[in-house]
Design a protein around this motif. Sequence first.
Motif, PDB file in Angstrom:
ATOM      1  N   VAL A   1     -17.082 -14.716 106.917  1.00  0.00           N
ATOM      2  CA  VAL A   1     -16.054 -13.917 106.238  1.00  0.00           C
ATOM      3  C   VAL A   1     -15.347 -13.021 107.245  1.00  0.00           C
ATOM      4  CG1 VAL A   1     -15.617 -12.137 104.504  1.00  0.00           C
ATOM      5  CG2 VAL A   1     -17.272 -13.957 104.027  1.00  0.00           C
ATOM      6  N   VAL A   2     -16.127 -12.389 108.113  1.00  0.00           N
ATOM      7  CA  VAL A   2     -15.548 -11.506 109.124  1.00  0.00           C
ATOM      8  C   VAL A   2     -14.661 -12.298 110.082  1.00  0.00           C
ATOM      9  CG1 VAL A   2     -16.059  -9.990 111.072  1.00  0.00           C
ATOM     10  CG2 VAL A   2     -17.405  -9.811 108.978  1.00  0.00           C
ATOM     11  N   ARG A   3     -15.123 -13.481 110.517  1.00  0.00           N
ATOM     12  CA  ARG A   3     -14.328 -14.297 111.438  1.00  0.00           C
ATOM     13  C   ARG A   3     -13.019 -14.747 110.795  1.00  0.00           C
ATOM     14  NH1 ARG A   3     -18.967 -17.284 112.908  1.00  0.00           N
ATOM     15  NH2 ARG A   3     -18.015 -19.262 112.271  1.00  0.00           N
ATOM     16  N   LEU A   4     -13.077 -15.138 109.544  1.00  0.00           N
ATOM     17  CA  LEU A   4     -11.866 -15.557 108.843  1.00  0.00           C
ATOM     18  C   LEU A   4     -10.884 -14.394 108.725  1.00  0.00           C
ATOM     19  CD1 LEU A   4     -13.483 -17.694 106.005  1.00  0.00           C
ATOM     20  CD2 LEU A   4     -12.050 -18.576 107.867  1.00  0.00           C
ATOM     21  N   ALA A   5     -11.407 -13.205 108.391  1.00  0.00           N
ATOM     22  CA  ALA A   5     -10.554 -12.021 108.259  1.00  0.00           C
ATOM     23  C   ALA A   5      -9.921 -11.645 109.598  1.00  0.00           C
ATOM     24  CB  ALA A   5     -11.363 -10.857 107.697  1.00  0.00           C
ATOM     25  N   GLU A   6     -10.724 -11.681 110.663  1.00  0.00           N
ATOM     26  CA  GLU A   6     -10.195 -11.377 111.993  1.00  0.00           C
ATOM     27  C   GLU A   6      -9.126 -12.382 112.392  1.00  0.00           C
ATOM     28  OE1 GLU A   6     -13.673 -11.436 114.397  1.00  0.00           O
ATOM     29  OE2 GLU A   6     -14.130  -9.305 114.098  1.00  0.00           O
ATOM     30  N   SER A   7      -9.350 -13.648 112.074  1.00  0.00           N
ATOM     31  CA  SER A   7      -8.407 -14.703 112.438  1.00  0.00           C
ATOM     32  C   SER A   7      -7.073 -14.544 111.729  1.00  0.00           C
ATOM     33  CB  SER A   7      -9.001 -16.080 112.111  1.00  0.00           C
ATOM     34  OG  SER A   7     -10.203 -16.295 112.830  1.00  0.00           O
ATOM     35  N   LEU A   8      -7.101 -13.930 110.562  1.00  0.00           N
ATOM     36  CA  LEU A   8      -5.873 -13.697 109.790  1.00  0.00           C
ATOM     37  C   LEU A   8      -5.295 -12.300 110.024  1.00  0.00           C
ATOM     38  CD1 LEU A   8      -6.893 -15.363 106.415  1.00  0.00           C
ATOM     39  CD2 LEU A   8      -5.195 -16.212 108.050  1.00  0.00           C
ATOM     40  N   GLU A   9      -5.916 -11.556 110.930  1.00  0.00           N
ATOM     41  CA  GLU A   9      -5.483 -10.186 111.240  1.00  0.00           C
ATOM     42  C   GLU A   9      -5.423  -9.335 109.975  1.00  0.00           C
ATOM     43  OE1 GLU A   9      -1.794 -10.499 113.319  1.00  0.00           O
ATOM     44  OE2 GLU A   9      -2.715 -11.336 115.109  1.00  0.00           O
ATOM     45  N   VAL A  10      -6.417  -9.473 109.143  1.00  0.00           N
ATOM     46  CA  VAL A  10      -6.514  -8.673 107.928  1.00  0.00           C
ATOM     47  C   VAL A  10      -6.922  -7.251 108.312  1.00  0.00           C
ATOM     48  CG1 VAL A  10      -7.734  -8.393 105.726  1.00  0.00           C
ATOM     49  CG2 VAL A  10      -7.141 -10.690 106.546  1.00  0.00           C
ATOM     50  N   PRO A  11      -6.267  -6.212 107.805  1.00  0.00           N
ATOM     51  CA  PRO A  11      -6.670  -4.830 108.107  1.00  0.00           C
ATOM     52  C   PRO A  11      -8.130  -4.614 107.719  1.00  0.00           C
ATOM     53  CG  PRO A  11      -4.558  -4.868 106.982  1.00  0.00           C
ATOM     54  CD  PRO A  11      -5.089  -6.260 106.910  1.00  0.00           C
ATOM     55  N   ILE A  12      -8.818  -3.773 108.469  1.00  0.00           N
ATOM     56  CA  ILE A  12     -10.260  -3.664 108.241  1.00  0.00           C
ATOM     57  C   ILE A  12     -10.589  -3.079 106.869  1.00  0.00           C
ATOM     58  CG2 ILE A  12     -10.779  -3.580 110.695  1.00  0.00           C
ATOM     59  CD1 ILE A  12     -11.260  -0.640 110.498  1.00  0.00           C
ATOM     60  N   ARG A  13      -9.699  -2.293 106.281  1.00  0.00           N
ATOM     61  CA  ARG A  13      -9.924  -1.827 104.909  1.00  0.00           C
ATOM     62  C   ARG A  13     -10.032  -3.035 103.976  1.00  0.00           C
ATOM     63  NH1 ARG A  13      -9.022   2.682 101.867  1.00  0.00           N
ATOM     64  NH2 ARG A  13      -8.117   3.799 103.641  1.00  0.00           N
TER      65      ARG A  13
ATOM     66  N   GLY B   1     -11.572 -13.781  93.050  1.00  0.00           N
ATOM     67  CA  GLY B   1     -12.576 -13.364  94.017  1.00  0.00           C
ATOM     68  C   GLY B   1     -12.196 -13.692  95.444  1.00  0.00           C
ATOM     69  N   LEU B   2     -13.179 -14.085  96.222  1.00  0.00           N
ATOM     70  CA  LEU B   2     -12.958 -14.385  97.632  1.00  0.00           C
ATOM     71  C   LEU B   2     -11.983 -15.547  97.802  1.00  0.00           C
ATOM     72  CD1 LEU B   2     -13.641 -14.004 100.637  1.00  0.00           C
ATOM     73  CD2 LEU B   2     -15.523 -15.636 100.310  1.00  0.00           C
ATOM     74  N   ALA B   3     -12.115 -16.572  96.961  1.00  0.00           N
ATOM     75  CA  ALA B   3     -11.245 -17.739  97.086  1.00  0.00           C
ATOM     76  C   ALA B   3      -9.775 -17.345  96.979  1.00  0.00           C
ATOM     77  CB  ALA B   3     -11.599 -18.766  96.008  1.00  0.00           C
ATOM     78  N   GLY B   4      -9.444 -16.574  95.961  1.00  0.00           N
ATOM     79  CA  GLY B   4      -8.055 -16.158  95.775  1.00  0.00           C
ATOM     80  C   GLY B   4      -7.576 -15.218  96.863  1.00  0.00           C
ATOM     81  N   ALA B   5      -8.454 -14.285  97.273  1.00  0.00           N
ATOM     82  CA  ALA B   5      -8.074 -13.314  98.300  1.00  0.00           C
ATOM     83  C   ALA B   5      -7.821 -13.999  99.638  1.00  0.00           C
ATOM     84  CB  ALA B   5      -9.156 -12.253  98.445  1.00  0.00           C
ATOM     85  N   LEU B   6      -8.699 -14.919 100.013  1.00  0.00           N
ATOM     86  CA  LEU B   6      -8.540 -15.620 101.284  1.00  0.00           C
ATOM     87  C   LEU B   6      -7.271 -16.472 101.272  1.00  0.00           C
ATOM     88  CD1 LEU B   6      -9.654 -16.329 104.074  1.00  0.00           C
ATOM     89  CD2 LEU B   6     -10.917 -18.220 103.002  1.00  0.00           C
ATOM     90  N   HIS B   7      -7.046 -17.175 100.166  1.00  0.00           N
ATOM     91  CA  HIS B   7      -5.835 -17.982 100.051  1.00  0.00           C
ATOM     92  C   HIS B   7      -4.589 -17.103 100.131  1.00  0.00           C
ATOM     93  CE1 HIS B   7      -3.168 -21.201  98.704  1.00  0.00           C
ATOM     94  NE2 HIS B   7      -2.661 -20.348  97.836  1.00  0.00           N
ATOM     95  N   GLY B   8      -4.646 -15.919  99.509  1.00  0.00           N
ATOM     96  CA  GLY B   8      -3.516 -15.016  99.538  1.00  0.00           C
ATOM     97  C   GLY B   8      -3.189 -14.536 100.940  1.00  0.00           C
ATOM     98  N   TRP B   9      -4.214 -14.155 101.685  1.00  0.00           N
ATOM     99  CA  TRP B   9      -3.988 -13.682 103.046  1.00  0.00           C
ATOM    100  C   TRP B   9      -3.496 -14.809 103.950  1.00  0.00           C
ATOM    101  CZ3 TRP B   9      -3.196  -8.981 104.525  1.00  0.00           C
ATOM    102  CH2 TRP B   9      -3.761  -7.926 103.818  1.00  0.00           C
ATOM    103  N   ARG B  10      -4.037 -16.002 103.778  1.00  0.00           N
ATOM    104  CA  ARG B  10      -3.601 -17.123 104.607  1.00  0.00           C
ATOM    105  C   ARG B  10      -2.144 -17.463 104.327  1.00  0.00           C
ATOM    106  NH1 ARG B  10      -3.063 -22.332 104.010  1.00  0.00           N
ATOM    107  NH2 ARG B  10      -4.094 -22.452 101.962  1.00  0.00           N
ATOM    108  N   THR B  11      -1.770 -17.457 103.044  1.00  0.00           N
ATOM    109  CA  THR B  11      -0.386 -17.737 102.678  1.00  0.00           C
ATOM    110  C   THR B  11       0.547 -16.663 103.208  1.00  0.00           C
ATOM    111  OG1 THR B  11      -1.136 -18.858 100.661  1.00  0.00           O
ATOM    112  CG2 THR B  11       1.171 -18.151 100.742  1.00  0.00           C
ATOM    113  N   ARG B  12       0.117 -15.415 103.095  1.00  0.00           N
ATOM    114  CA  ARG B  12       0.933 -14.289 103.556  1.00  0.00           C
ATOM    115  C   ARG B  12       1.182 -14.373 105.056  1.00  0.00           C
ATOM    116  NH1 ARG B  12      -2.185 -10.711 101.540  1.00  0.00           N
ATOM    117  NH2 ARG B  12      -1.181 -10.811  99.499  1.00  0.00           N
ATOM    118  N   ARG B  13       0.191 -14.842 105.792  1.00  0.00           N
ATOM    119  CA  ARG B  13       0.324 -14.951 107.243  1.00  0.00           C
ATOM    120  C   ARG B  13       1.018 -16.246 107.668  1.00  0.00           C
ATOM    121  NH1 ARG B  13      -0.471 -10.137 106.910  1.00  0.00           N
ATOM    122  NH2 ARG B  13      -2.258  -9.025 107.788  1.00  0.00           N
TER     123      ARG B  13
END
Length: 284
Positions: free
Chosen positions: A50-62, A5-17
Amino acid sequence: MTRGGLAGALHGWRTRRGVSQLELAVRAGTTQRHVSFIENGRSVPGRAMVVRLAESLEVPIRERNSLLLAAGYAPAYRETRYDDPALAPVRTALERILAGHQPYPAVIVDRHGDLVSANDAFGALTDGVAPRLLVPPVSVPRVLLHPDGLAPRIRNLDEWAWHVLDRLREEAARNPDERLAALVGELVELVPERPRRPGPEHLGFAVPLRLRTGDGELRLLTTLTHFGTAVDVTIAELRLEAFLPADEGTATLLGRLQRGRATRASVQTGSSVSSTRPSERKSR
């Protein structure tokens, strides 16, 4: 630890960045403890967080929409069809840019590199490309690098192709997409091996595309442009790729090619009009 879920997705994006929990917390205006709790599934953040975390990681809006859904919230960013009337101002602006770039080639592509629109100058470049490669959806990278596309006419294909592929690979790694990754895999098998040493084609700041034509060689530089403040998924994923002349000879030749193409189009139109006149006279 298995995260979902969110936990895995957020960790994945943070690691990727390559961002630490502390750095992400500072960027998003929260605490490292809170970020840790989210990634461990011990805390569910609010929609704004959630939005702030995504913006901070430059996650595409999709993918930001996916993060919101994983957290139990409705998507925040709409995805409008490109031909929707609501996007008429955007289409008009982009078509003006394409037209204004004449006689130099320019295209608009989506996140997969598929052609959305192009100016007449790009059409001149694709003369001689296998018709099957020009059947929608047209993959611009495939048109450029396929043996039935422009590849046989690119004099420095061994070097220039890898600049294209490296950019596509970087995009696929930064913003994972199975279709884009598959395209990269396909094209890697079609181009020559990567040169061991940089060739003599560098201008000192870029590698030009050296393209043979019936009227001479074109030396072109490429630029990429995107909407920096888009909040619609479709618009955010559009890219304008423009080809610029690397020397005066190329600029002159592109102008001549464009005039010749316009003349041929005018002659064809005139022939079409004249061919209707006998029937028109007969009906009067």
